[in-house]
Design an enzyme around this catalytic site. Structure first.
Site, PDB file in Angstrom:
ATOM      1  N   SER A   7       0.826  -1.134  -0.098  1.00  0.00           N
ATOM      2  CA  SER A   7       0.183   0.034   0.019  1.00  0.00           C
ATOM      3  C   SER A   7       0.971   1.257  -0.001  1.00  0.00           C
ATOM      4  O   SER A   7       1.681   1.476   0.886  1.00  0.00           O
ATOM      5  CB  SER A   7      -0.786  -0.016   1.217  1.00  0.00           C
ATOM      6  OG  SER A   7      -1.419   1.289   1.392  1.00  0.00           O
ATOM      7  N   HIS A  30      -1.066  -1.282  -4.242  1.00  0.00           N
ATOM      8  CA  HIS A  30      -2.414  -0.743  -3.789  1.00  0.00           C
ATOM      9  C   HIS A  30      -2.547   0.549  -3.633  1.00  0.00           C
ATOM     10  O   HIS A  30      -1.724   1.171  -2.949  1.00  0.00           O
ATOM     11  CB  HIS A  30      -2.648  -1.578  -2.290  1.00  0.00           C
ATOM     12  CG  HIS A  30      -4.027  -1.297  -1.697  1.00  0.00           C
ATOM     13  ND1 HIS A  30      -5.297  -2.108  -2.149  1.00  0.00           N
ATOM     14  CD2 HIS A  30      -4.531  -0.571  -0.968  1.00  0.00           C
ATOM     15  CE1 HIS A  30      -6.174  -1.864  -1.464  1.00  0.00           C
ATOM     16  NE2 HIS A  30      -5.682  -0.995  -0.588  1.00  0.00           N
ATOM     17  N   ASP A  32      -4.741   3.784  -1.980  1.00  0.00           N
ATOM     18  CA  ASP A  32      -5.959   4.097  -1.291  1.00  0.00           C
ATOM     19  C   ASP A  32      -6.306   5.740  -1.516  1.00  0.00           C
ATOM     20  O   ASP A  32      -5.630   6.631  -1.676  1.00  0.00           O
ATOM     21  CB  ASP A  32      -5.498   4.050   0.190  1.00  0.00           C
ATOM     22  CG  ASP A  32      -5.322   3.016   0.652  1.00  0.00           C
ATOM     23  OD1 ASP A  32      -6.143   1.969   0.451  1.00  0.00           O
ATOM     24  OD2 ASP A  32      -4.235   2.289   1.243  1.00  0.00           O
ATOM     25  N   MET A  34      -8.990   8.528  -0.753  1.00  0.00           N
ATOM     26  CA  MET A  34      -9.673   9.047   0.205  1.00  0.00           C
ATOM     27  C   MET A  34     -10.063  10.361   0.100  1.00  0.00           C
ATOM     28  O   MET A  34      -9.301  11.100  -0.421  1.00  0.00           O
ATOM     29  CB  MET A  34      -8.987   8.920   1.652  1.00  0.00           C
ATOM     30  CG  MET A  34      -8.423   7.543   1.989  1.00  0.00           C
ATOM     31  SD  MET A  34      -7.658   7.308   3.437  1.00  0.00           S
ATOM     32  CE  MET A  34      -6.868   5.912   3.426  1.00  0.00           C
ATOM     33  N   HIS A  63      -8.215   1.489  -4.416  1.00  0.00           N
ATOM     34  CA  HIS A  63      -9.283   1.187  -3.243  1.00  0.00           C
ATOM     35  C   HIS A  63     -10.090   2.529  -2.999  1.00  0.00           C
ATOM     36  O   HIS A  63      -9.485   3.433  -2.342  1.00  0.00           O
ATOM     37  CB  HIS A  63      -8.679   0.741  -1.988  1.00  0.00           C
ATOM     38  CG  HIS A  63      -9.401   0.311  -0.917  1.00  0.00           C
ATOM     39  ND1 HIS A  63      -9.044   0.341   0.495  1.00  0.00           N
ATOM     40  CD2 HIS A  63     -10.998   0.522  -0.761  1.00  0.00           C
ATOM     41  CE1 HIS A  63     -10.000   0.164   1.509  1.00  0.00           C
ATOM     42  NE2 HIS A  63     -11.257   0.147   0.527  1.00  0.00           N
ATOM     43  N   MET A  65     -12.040   4.670  -1.169  1.00  0.00           N
ATOM     44  CA  MET A  65     -12.795   5.116   0.013  1.00  0.00           C
ATOM     45  C   MET A  65     -13.491   6.522  -0.017  1.00  0.00           C
ATOM     46  O   MET A  65     -12.981   7.193   0.638  1.00  0.00           O
ATOM     47  CB  MET A  65     -11.834   5.032   1.386  1.00  0.00           C
ATOM     48  CG  MET A  65     -11.459   3.598   1.613  1.00  0.00           C
ATOM     49  SD  MET A  65     -10.111   3.547   2.808  1.00  0.00           S
ATOM     50  CE  MET A  65      -8.858   3.551   1.808  1.00  0.00           C
ATOM     51  N   MET A 134     -12.518  -5.404   5.035  1.00  0.00           N
ATOM     52  CA  MET A 134     -11.396  -4.340   5.738  1.00  0.00           C
ATOM     53  C   MET A 134     -11.104  -5.003   7.293  1.00  0.00           C
ATOM     54  O   MET A 134     -12.136  -5.433   7.776  1.00  0.00           O
ATOM     55  CB  MET A 134     -12.077  -3.128   5.934  1.00  0.00           C
ATOM     56  CG  MET A 134     -12.235  -2.189   4.633  1.00  0.00           C
ATOM     57  SD  MET A 134     -10.650  -1.727   3.883  1.00  0.00           S
ATOM     58  CE  MET A 134      -9.696  -0.871   5.371  1.00  0.00           C
ATOM     59  N   PHE A 140      -7.173   5.460   7.783  1.00  0.00           N
ATOM     60  CA  PHE A 140      -5.762   5.592   8.104  1.00  0.00           C
ATOM     61  C   PHE A 140      -5.077   4.509   7.996  1.00  0.00           C
ATOM     62  O   PHE A 140      -5.322   3.348   8.263  1.00  0.00           O
ATOM     63  CB  PHE A 140      -5.775   5.931   9.527  1.00  0.00           C
ATOM     64  CG  PHE A 140      -6.223   7.651   9.815  1.00  0.00           C
ATOM     65  CD1 PHE A 140      -5.893   8.529   9.678  1.00  0.00           C
ATOM     66  CD2 PHE A 140      -7.861   7.543  10.126  1.00  0.00           C
ATOM     67  CE1 PHE A 140      -6.183   9.695   9.858  1.00  0.00           C
ATOM     68  CE2 PHE A 140      -8.399   8.815  10.318  1.00  0.00           C
ATOM     69  CZ  PHE A 140      -7.700   9.865  10.176  1.00  0.00           C
ATOM     70  N   ASP A 172      -7.261  -5.925   4.100  1.00  0.00           N
ATOM     71  CA  ASP A 172      -6.615  -4.728   4.320  1.00  0.00           C
ATOM     72  C   ASP A 172      -6.583  -4.155   5.722  1.00  0.00           C
ATOM     73  O   ASP A 172      -7.748  -3.852   6.045  1.00  0.00           O
ATOM     74  CB  ASP A 172      -7.253  -3.852   3.108  1.00  0.00           C
ATOM     75  CG  ASP A 172      -6.313  -2.398   3.116  1.00  0.00           C
ATOM     76  OD1 ASP A 172      -5.541  -2.139   3.922  1.00  0.00           O
ATOM     77  OD2 ASP A 172      -6.931  -1.439   2.415  1.00  0.00           O
ATOM     78  N   GLY A 194       1.047  -2.422   4.286  1.00  0.00           N
ATOM     79  CA  GLY A 194       1.377  -0.858   4.014  1.00  0.00           C
ATOM     80  C   GLY A 194       2.967  -0.793   4.903  1.00  0.00           C
ATOM     81  O   GLY A 194       3.866  -0.879   4.178  1.00  0.00           O
TER      82      GLY A 194
END
Length: 227
Positions: A7, A30, A32, A34, A63, A65, A134, A140, A172, A194
């Site tokens: 990540s 990966h 993220d 957000m 991913h 979010m 998840m 975070f 994850d 990560g």
């Protein structure tokens, strides 16, 4: 076959191209995304994904979010993502969205927050290429793994097997040398890591070590023997 997806949330954002090179041998990178609405954090968006896709040969696993993934998810496919994950809690029409992601040429994936049960979505599983459980609350990096998610991973694997689906099961959150074996034993086969990768002195070696642990556990796991 276990897959390790480092990540970049734990990487140095000022050196993303170099950080991608540091994990050569990883199955996916990966990413993220957000929006500070669906989760209380703000990361990166379409332009960064476009740049990153040109800077690495590792396929991107985005991913999302975010709120309104029905609107935004297709743009991440166009930006170069090979897999796009939306949260079922945020999607207005998850089946339609999964089909649109697939039609644009990417793998369609659906994520569930820790408190969201899998059972109501059993009929959606054939529309997906991957399901993400998840194992922390999204938003975070660096959070502690939630052991209470292991039964949910097992139930999800049972549903996948029940329907005879070739569906990847991703976890994850808090995945590390000390937790990956529990996840693999429960039925996960794609692992987002990560800080366990980017916090290591040799990120590429960390990827190899995590994969070895997961594959060794999977080989002995009951669900894999029956697969």
């Amino acid at each position: 076959m276990a897959q390790i997806n480092p990540s970049i949330l734990s990487a140095d954002f000022a050196r993303l191209a170099d950080e991608a090179k540091a994990v050569e041998g990883a199955d996916w990178l990966h990413v993220d995304v957000m929006d500070n609405h669906f989760v209380p954090n703000l990361t990166l968006g379409v332009p960064i994904v476009e740049s990153l896709s040109r800077a690495t040969d590792i396929p991107l696993d985005c991913h999302l979010m975010i709120e309104d993934p029905d609107r935004w998810a297709p743009q991440y496919v166009e930006a170069g993502a090979g897999s796009v994950t939306f949260h079922v809690e945020a999607a207005a029409a998850p089946v339609r969205l999964a089909r649109e992601i697939r039609a644009k040429g990417a793998r369609a994936s659906m994520a569930l927050k820790p408190a969201t049960p899998i059972e109501p979505f059993e009929d959606l599983l054939p529309e997906l290429d991957m399901l993400l459980i998840m194992t922390v609350e999204p938003g975070f990096g660096g959070q502690a793994f939630l052991d209470i998610m292991l039964p949910k991973i097992r139930r999800t694997r049972e549903l996948i097997s029940k329907h005879g689906l070739e569906l990847w099961l991703q976890v994850d959150g808090g995945v590390s040398e000390s937790t990956i074996e529990r996840c693999a034993d429960a039925g996960a086969d794609v692992f987002v890591a990560g800080s366990a990768v980017y916090g290591a002195q040799d990120p590429a070696q960390a990827v190899r070590s995590l994969r070895e642990k997961a594959e060794r556990t999977t080989a002995a796991a009951g669900w894999a023997c029956n697969h």
